[in-house]
Design an enzyme around this catalytic site. Structure first.
Site, PDB file in Angstrom:
ATOM      1  N   HIS B  68       0.847  -1.197   0.000  1.00 18.95           N
ATOM      2  CA  HIS B  68       0.000   0.000   0.000  1.00 18.95           C
ATOM      3  C   HIS B  68       0.885   1.250   0.000  1.00 18.95           C
ATOM      4  CE1 HIS B  68      -2.925   3.011   1.243  1.00 18.95           C
ATOM      5  NE2 HIS B  68      -2.166   3.289   2.286  1.00 18.95           N
ATOM      6  N   ASP B  97       6.865  20.977 -27.014  1.00 19.96           N
ATOM      7  CA  ASP B  97       6.839  19.642 -26.411  1.00 19.96           C
ATOM      8  C   ASP B  97       7.853  19.640 -25.279  1.00 19.96           C
ATOM      9  OD1 ASP B  97       6.777  16.846 -25.853  1.00 19.96           O
ATOM     10  OD2 ASP B  97       6.168  16.453 -27.922  1.00 19.96           O
ATOM     11  N   TRP B 133       7.013   0.154   3.954  1.00 20.80           N
ATOM     12  CA  TRP B 133       7.588   0.822   2.776  1.00 20.80           C
ATOM     13  C   TRP B 133       8.938   1.431   3.099  1.00 20.80           C
ATOM     14  CZ3 TRP B 133       8.891   5.852   1.163  1.00 20.80           C
ATOM     15  CH2 TRP B 133       8.657   6.867   2.077  1.00 20.80           C
ATOM     16  N   SER B 161      13.130   5.797 -13.775  1.00 16.42           N
ATOM     17  CA  SER B 161      12.049   6.531 -14.436  1.00 16.42           C
ATOM     18  C   SER B 161      11.947   7.949 -13.889  1.00 16.42           C
ATOM     19  CB  SER B 161      10.737   5.774 -14.245  1.00 16.42           C
ATOM     20  OG  SER B 161       9.658   6.633 -14.399  1.00 16.42           O
ATOM     21  N   SER B 162      11.976   8.073 -12.547  1.00 18.75           N
ATOM     22  CA  SER B 162      11.839   9.411 -11.945  1.00 18.75           C
ATOM     23  C   SER B 162      12.991  10.307 -12.336  1.00 18.75           C
ATOM     24  CB  SER B 162      11.817   9.310 -10.416  1.00 18.75           C
ATOM     25  OG  SER B 162      10.775   8.525 -10.000  1.00 18.75           O
ATOM     26  N   HIS B 245      13.207  12.040   3.377  1.00 20.31           N
ATOM     27  CA  HIS B 245      12.558  13.304   3.717  1.00 20.31           C
ATOM     28  C   HIS B 245      12.373  14.214   2.519  1.00 20.31           C
ATOM     29  CE1 HIS B 245      10.257  15.387   6.544  1.00 20.31           C
ATOM     30  NE2 HIS B 245      10.632  16.467   5.911  1.00 20.31           N
ATOM     31  N   GLU B 247      11.913  13.211  -0.321  1.00 19.91           N
ATOM     32  CA  GLU B 247      10.834  12.522  -1.021  1.00 19.91           C
ATOM     33  C   GLU B 247       9.461  13.039  -0.583  1.00 19.91           C
ATOM     34  OE1 GLU B 247      10.528  10.382  -3.409  1.00 19.91           O
ATOM     35  OE2 GLU B 247       8.443   9.760  -3.123  1.00 19.91           O
ATOM     36  N   TYR B 249       8.777  15.970   0.304  1.00 21.99           N
ATOM     37  CA  TYR B 249       8.534  17.254  -0.362  1.00 21.99           C
ATOM     38  C   TYR B 249       8.351  17.076  -1.860  1.00 21.99           C
ATOM     39  CZ  TYR B 249       9.176  19.138   4.133  1.00 21.99           C
ATOM     40  OH  TYR B 249       9.003  19.387   5.456  1.00 21.99           O
ATOM     41  N   SER B 260      -1.524  26.819  -5.996  1.00 20.00           N
ATOM     42  CA  SER B 260      -1.186  28.225  -6.246  1.00 20.00           C
ATOM     43  C   SER B 260      -1.670  28.694  -7.616  1.00 20.00           C
ATOM     44  CB  SER B 260       0.328  28.444  -6.153  1.00 20.00           C
ATOM     45  OG  SER B 260       0.802  27.992  -4.916  1.00 20.00           O
ATOM     46  N   HIS B 294      14.973  13.412  11.916  1.00 22.78           N
ATOM     47  CA  HIS B 294      13.799  13.546  12.789  1.00 22.78           C
ATOM     48  C   HIS B 294      12.893  12.322  12.689  1.00 22.78           C
ATOM     49  CE1 HIS B 294      11.411  15.937   9.512  1.00 22.78           C
ATOM     50  NE2 HIS B 294      11.209  14.656   9.382  1.00 22.78           N
ATOM     51  N   HIS B 295      13.205  11.428  11.750  1.00 24.51           N
ATOM     52  CA  HIS B 295      12.487  10.154  11.713  1.00 24.51           C
ATOM     53  C   HIS B 295      13.125   9.144  12.663  1.00 24.51           C
ATOM     54  CE1 HIS B 295      10.154  11.240   8.088  1.00 24.51           C
ATOM     55  NE2 HIS B 295      11.199  11.977   7.825  1.00 24.51           N
ATOM     56  N   THR B 320       6.717  26.999   5.258  1.00 23.08           N
ATOM     57  CA  THR B 320       5.418  26.375   5.023  1.00 23.08           C
ATOM     58  C   THR B 320       4.309  27.309   5.470  1.00 23.08           C
ATOM     59  OG1 THR B 320       6.541  24.318   5.566  1.00 23.08           O
ATOM     60  CG2 THR B 320       4.176  24.205   5.257  1.00 23.08           C
ATOM     61  N   LYS B 323       3.588  29.986   2.954  1.00 15.83           N
ATOM     62  CA  LYS B 323       2.736  29.557   1.840  1.00 15.83           C
ATOM     63  C   LYS B 323       1.263  29.596   2.233  1.00 15.83           C
ATOM     64  CE  LYS B 323       4.109  27.117  -1.345  1.00 15.83           C
ATOM     65  NZ  LYS B 323       4.894  27.913  -2.268  1.00 15.83           N
ATOM     66  N   ARG B 442       1.757   1.883  15.270  1.00 16.91           N
ATOM     67  CA  ARG B 442       1.368   1.683  13.880  1.00 16.91           C
ATOM     68  C   ARG B 442       1.820   0.298  13.421  1.00 16.91           C
ATOM     69  NH1 ARG B 442       5.727   5.308  10.458  1.00 16.91           N
ATOM     70  NH2 ARG B 442       4.714   4.375   8.663  1.00 16.91           N
TER      71      ARG B 442
END
Lengths: 182, 517, 376
Positions: B68, B97, B133, B161-162, B245, B247, B249, B260, B294-295, B320, B323, B442
């Site tokens: 998931h 293009d 994950w 790919s990315s 991290h 990722e 963002y 926006s 921080h993780h 943040t 924004k 979790r």
């Protein structure tokens, strides 16, 4: 014109991607250096320190505890002979761990040291340790394994208890394979 | 277009190098993955409806949470934003293009293979990847099931790919802007994607490095993450979160961009603080490289590291906040109307702010000792990723689909979709805050009795949310097939190059670059 | 209008949902305040940052709501023209920054306090295993495993669930109150995490590494927590239970525990019924998580015992397997974890349950003999 610029951009950024891939691997030695300097995670180098003639600081008493863990239910007896000593910084001490192979085959193990609090790691200097090499025990055999160490006088004033832990990992099956130490 | 036979029809999509086609392909893949990943979420929520084992065993449960997560992150959010970028960036900057059309084709067509490999692990002998994950070593290395190798290969493909997609986007934005389209005139969506692409190029290779190290640890006798050989399991977490991290963002910055675009349009007022918006995105992207640990606050890192990462994490709240304040100020004294894209954008701002505020709570290290790895964290990141990233995508699709298809979507159905989604999301994820604070960890397949009530509520919410996405599916299909014709401008307050071309957008646009005043 | 009416109704229902569970005493909405100085500090910090967030949220959402209600096109509101204001933009960089600095000060203080592991009265080593905990009291030379004691039948829904479902263990960690206790946390296999919310302690257990934490409990009581790091299939089934006792009770417990350990086990011969009764219970605690109550196992990793070659084959091989485990598989050795009585009973049970009618009865003395043979 635009095509050339595009190609240049693509090449530059592909190179950056390749560099970052390398950077991922560079993080490994960087991390180890960082750990050595800061004692992050209580990780300590596996090599011996030279004995420096330190002056013994008799004004401080530091408790050093010894801990043993057998990884993955290792069928060994493994424990420190003395569980705790009080020493002065600068003073050389010798302690022993007892190990006995209770399995029905000869085994090779590697002891991995770890120290807590992590900030004490770089001040605990070992001149001799059974963790520097792999240890072999025939089935049923036992031995006493020595550690010689002293505490550096520069040990943080706030620290008065240090724990030195060893975890035994079974390498019997991996024996013969090459071991890259990152 | 006319085709002589079905084969040609298929080959057109396989060999296409047109940015609009590829955008469509990305979005379609993402839509399919949304329903696969969502189905897994419903299996998870179904199992958690009541305490006790319901209909799946703990082993399968762990495989579900792993897939998931992976599918939602790499298969839904990221491809959807790349799809939006493919469609919109050339039209927004006046380019004919993407800069590298053939590479564009490749970067899409790798993905279906990557996900086929990933999902096929479910049907292999032995369990599919079952380590979450985040695939922490040694659970994923020494203890990983055989299917882990397929997972590693799939991650490599997704990364490739990315990276290719990101290079393409950067090359397009830097080189193919229409004359007069200066950098500080770029629509915010384009800016957000430019910075996101930089992040992708910086961190996807690090992820590739991490999984490569896993592979050599598993098969070639190295010990990067194995303490027995002098490695360190915590090193894995450092490398993973150095990728992980930024990722986060990568998944949210393009949503900032979409929102926006939408809020000024439906406020009939220019975006407030364009310069500070761009600066905020750049600062967030920069700071995202300095907060990874921080993780790992409870993993035993030193006091100094804990203090540093606490301060840097708290600091991210500043840009943040800028924004959010700018969006609210844009709406303030505007002339607001609430079509579906605007509803989703407003929902985004409100609910993302809630997720951001719980993120601020998580940054306080002592408190994080209680929050870490509980449902509070699950609530937090679902608030930023579902009503955050996903609502951003939905808003973008409703906003631009009239331009893509030439038809207006069904407004009433869109509104139903929004309200059911908002209700479903909150009923699902809000109670999870309480669960986490009360002590539910979790990734558990079963739980103690005092967590029953909120879990039941969450499952009900998940069912509402999950099934309301079918409305979206129906609405899209109907819009592609027909509907009220859209004008060129589509929205009354719309501004930007993409609204100057006809609806539906012709197959080739801006063959001669437009002049931007 | 119809839509708005519907929305009102829905908010009512959703609101009802959120507050409905609060009627039950057992559903907690907030973090427990806990029973240690650290947990109370954490709670205070948590509430402080929570209210800061609530106030920020209310201000932002109130302004937004005002615009949504009054600045609508449908009300004929004409859009203003402003789109830049340097003072305002600077203000909302500086004001949040000041708030954050004010938050960081108390947070740093608590964090420094949490990291002070000096001057502790005693040390307990906590080792995470797939899927149980082991506690070793360094001073007292006591060590034992702590397993989930909720029967599989409750998990499978065949029995009503007890009040401490999944939060109960056979042997809790017993600690004295009013002592600063140092906790050393490590792991035997993968990463686990030891957490008791009421004590404000959470620490990852990393294989090969040792990390520390400390706890000072104020009130006697039983405090429950769980493993919080995904550690494999039974991650959800390895709870932590801490029983805090007054010093006098704690001393009594220590003496009792030592006596129990020293008591020689009488070499009595058990009847098969006795073995089966104890066997079923112990099997449920130690084996059924993987091999399942019905002995049918789970997939390829956890083979079925029902009609298996091991359970129907030679007794010696069966005992050997249970004592030492199988290398390279999830089957671990139970020799150090269980008593002779339990081992004999479990093996007898496995050889006679689910239609494995071998009729064998394994005596504790048989196990003892093999244990001895092992050490020679």
């Amino acid at each position: 014109m635009a095509m050339n610029k595009t190609r240049r951009t693509a090449i530059i950024f592909s190179s950056i991607a390749v560099l970052m891939f390398g950077f991922g691997f560079a993080l490994v030695p960087l991390y180890n250096v960082f750990c050595d300097v800061t004692g992050l995670n209580g990780k300590i180098t596996g090599s011996s320190s030279a004995l420096i003639n330190n002056e013994v600081d008799r004004s401080r008493n530091i408790t050093v505890q010894f801990i043993a863990t057998g990884n993955e239910n290792l069928p060994w007896d493994f424990y420190p002979v003395i569980k705790e000593i009080k020493i002065h910084p600068g003073e050389m001490s010798r302690v022993e761990y007892f190990a006995q192979n209770n399995s029905d085959k000869d085994m090779v193990v590697q002891a991995i040291p770890s120290i807590t609090p992590g900030s004490a790691a770089k001040f605990l200097k070992k001149t001799e340790c059974f963790c520097f090499t792999q240890q072999v025990l025939k089935k049923g055999a036992s031995m006493r394994m020595p550690v010689l160490f002293y505490l550096d006088n520069d040990l943080d004033q706030n620290i008065n208890t240090i724990t030195l832990s060893y975890t035994l990992f079974d390498l019997t099956e991996k024996q013969g394979e090459s071991h890259d130490k990152p | 277009m006319e085709y002589a036979n079905p084969w040609q029809r298929i080959m057109r999509w396989v060999t296409t190098t047109n940015h609009k086609d590829i955008g469509t392909l990305y979005l379609m893949l993402s839509l399919v993955m949304l329903f696969i990943g969502g189905g897994m979420a419903l299996i998870i929520r179904g199992e958690l409806f009541m305490p006790g084992q319901q209909f799946i065993d703990p082993s399968f449960y762990n495989q579900m949470i792993t897939l998931h997560g992976l599918i939602m992150v790499f298969g839904v959010i990221m491809p959807a934003f790349v799809g939006l970028a493919n469609w919109q960036i050339p039209m927004m900057i006046g380019a004919p293009d993407m800069a590298l059309p053939r590479m564009n084709n490749w970067s899409f067509w790798i993905l279906p293979f990557a996900f086929t490999i990933l999902i096929s692990t479910l049907f292999m002998n032995g369990p599919a990847p079952n380590f979450g994950w985040t695939f922490y070593a040694p659970l994923s290395t020494t203890y990983g099931p055989p299917s882990t190798d397929f997972f590693i290969f799939a991650v490599h493909l997704m990364g490739l790919s990315s990276i290719m997609g990101a290079i393409n986007i950067i090359a397009t934005i830097l080189n193919l802007r229409a004359p007069g389209m200066r950098m500080m005139k770029l629509p915010i969506f384009v800016w957000s994607w430019l910075i996101t692409a930089f992040l992708l190029i910086a961190v996807m290779p690090v992820l590739a490095g991490a999984v490569t190290m896993m592979l050599t640890d598993r098969h070639f006798g190295t010990s990067f993450f194995n303490a027995a050989g002098g490695g360190d399991p915590l090193l894995f977490q450092h490398i993973f979160w150095f990728f992980g991290h930024p990722e986060v963002y990568i998944m949210i910055l393009p949503a900032f961009g979409v929102v926006s675009q939408i809020i000024p349009t439906f406020s009939r007022k220019k975006l407030f603080g364009y310069g500070s918006m761009v600066a905020a995105i750049a600062v967030i992207a920069f700071l995202s490289f300095l907060v990874w640990a921080h993780h790992m606050f409870v993993s035993g890192i030193s006091l100094g590291a804990e203090l540093f990462f606490m301060y840097s994490t708290m600091l991210i709240a500043v840009p943040t906040g800028v924004k959010v304040f700018n969006w609210v100020t844009t709406m303030f004294r505007g002339s607001l109307s609430f079509e579906t894209p605007m509803l989703f954008a407003v929902g985004f701002v409100v609910l993302f702010t809630i997720g951001g505020l719980s993120g601020l709570m998580l940054s306080i290290v002592p408190a994080d000792f209680q929050y870490h790895d509980t449902y509070f964290v699950v609530a937090h990141f679902h608030y930023v990723l579902v009503p955050g990233a996903l609502f951003g995508i939905l808003a973008g699709v409703y906003f631009w689909i009239p331009k893509w298809t030439g038809h207006m979507y069904n407004e009433a159905m869109g509104k139903w979709h929004f309200w059911l989604s908002v209700i479903g999301v909150n009923v699902t994820f809000f109670p999870m805050h309480f669960l986490g604070l009360a002590g539910m960890p979790r990734r558990v397949p079963d739980y103690a009795l005092q967590f029953t009530d909120f879990n039941m509520v969450a499952t009900v919410g998940a069912v509402i949310f999950g099934f309301s996405q079918l409305l979206f599916l129906v609405n899209i299909i109907k819009t592609i097939r027909g509907g009220k014709p859209a004008t060129d401008e589509v929205w009354e307050g719309a501004e930007g190059l993409e609204w100057t071309i006809p609806s539906p957008a012709p197959y080739h646009t801006f063959q001669t670059p437009p002049e931007v005043r | 209008m119809a839509l708005r009416g519907l929305f009102k109704k829905l908010t009512f229902i959703v609101g009802g949902f959120c507050f409905f569970p609060a009627l039950y005493a057992e559903s907690a909405l907030n973090m427990p305040r806990g029973v240690t100085p650290v947990s109370r500090d954490i709670f205070d910090l948590h509430m402080l940052i929570f209210w800061v967030c609530v106030v920020i949220g209310i201000i932002v959402f109130a302004i937004m709501l005002y615009a949504i209600i009054f600045h609508r096109k449908s009300r004929g509101y004409k859009a203003a023209k402003f789109h830049d204001h340097i003072t305002v933009e600077l203000a909302w960089v500086i004001v949040p920054f000041i708030i954050l600095v004010l938050m960081a000060i108390p947070a740093s203080k608590v964090l420094i306090k949490m990291n002070d592991t000096n001057h502790t009265d005693q040390t307990v080593k906590i080792t995470g295993y797939q899927w149980k905990w082991r506690y070793d009291y360094l001073k007292e030379d006591i060590g034992f495993f702590s397993n989930l004691s909720t029967p599989q039948a409750q998990i499978q829904g065949k029995e009503p669930k007890g009040p401490y479902y999944l939060l109960e263990v056979d042997k809790p960690l017993v600690l004295p109150i009013k002592q600063k206790i140092r906790l050393l946390v490590t792991s035997n296999d993968v990463i686990h995490s030891w957490w008791v919310p009421q004590l404000g302690v959470k620490r990852d257990a990393v294989p090969g590494f040792i990390h520390e934490s400390w706890v000072y409990i104020d009130e006697p009581g039983i405090y429950r927590g769980q493993c919080t790091e995904l550690c494999g299939i039974n991650h959800g089934f390895m709870p932590v239970v801490v029983e805090a006792l007054t010093q006098a009770d704690y001393d009594k417990w220590i003496t009792g525990h030592k006596q129990q350990a020293q008591q020689a086990q009488p070499d009595k011969t058990w009847t098969k019924e006795e073995l089966m009764t104890l066997g079923e219970k112990s099997y449920g605690t130690y084996c059924a998580v993987c091999h399942q109550v019905n002995g049918e196992g789970m997939g390829d990793i956890y083979p079925a015992l029902k009609k298996s070659k091991i359970a129907l084959g030679p007794i010696k091989k069966h005992i050997d397997l249970v004592l030492h485990g199988v290398q390279g598989t999830a089957m671990q050795g139970f020799i150090d974890q269980l008593t002779d009585d339990e081992l004999a009973a479990i093996i007898t049970f496995e050889r006679n349950a689910w239609g494995n009618d071998t009729g064998d009865a394994v005596q504790p003395s048989d196990i003892r003999k093999l244990r001895k043979g092992d050490e020679s």
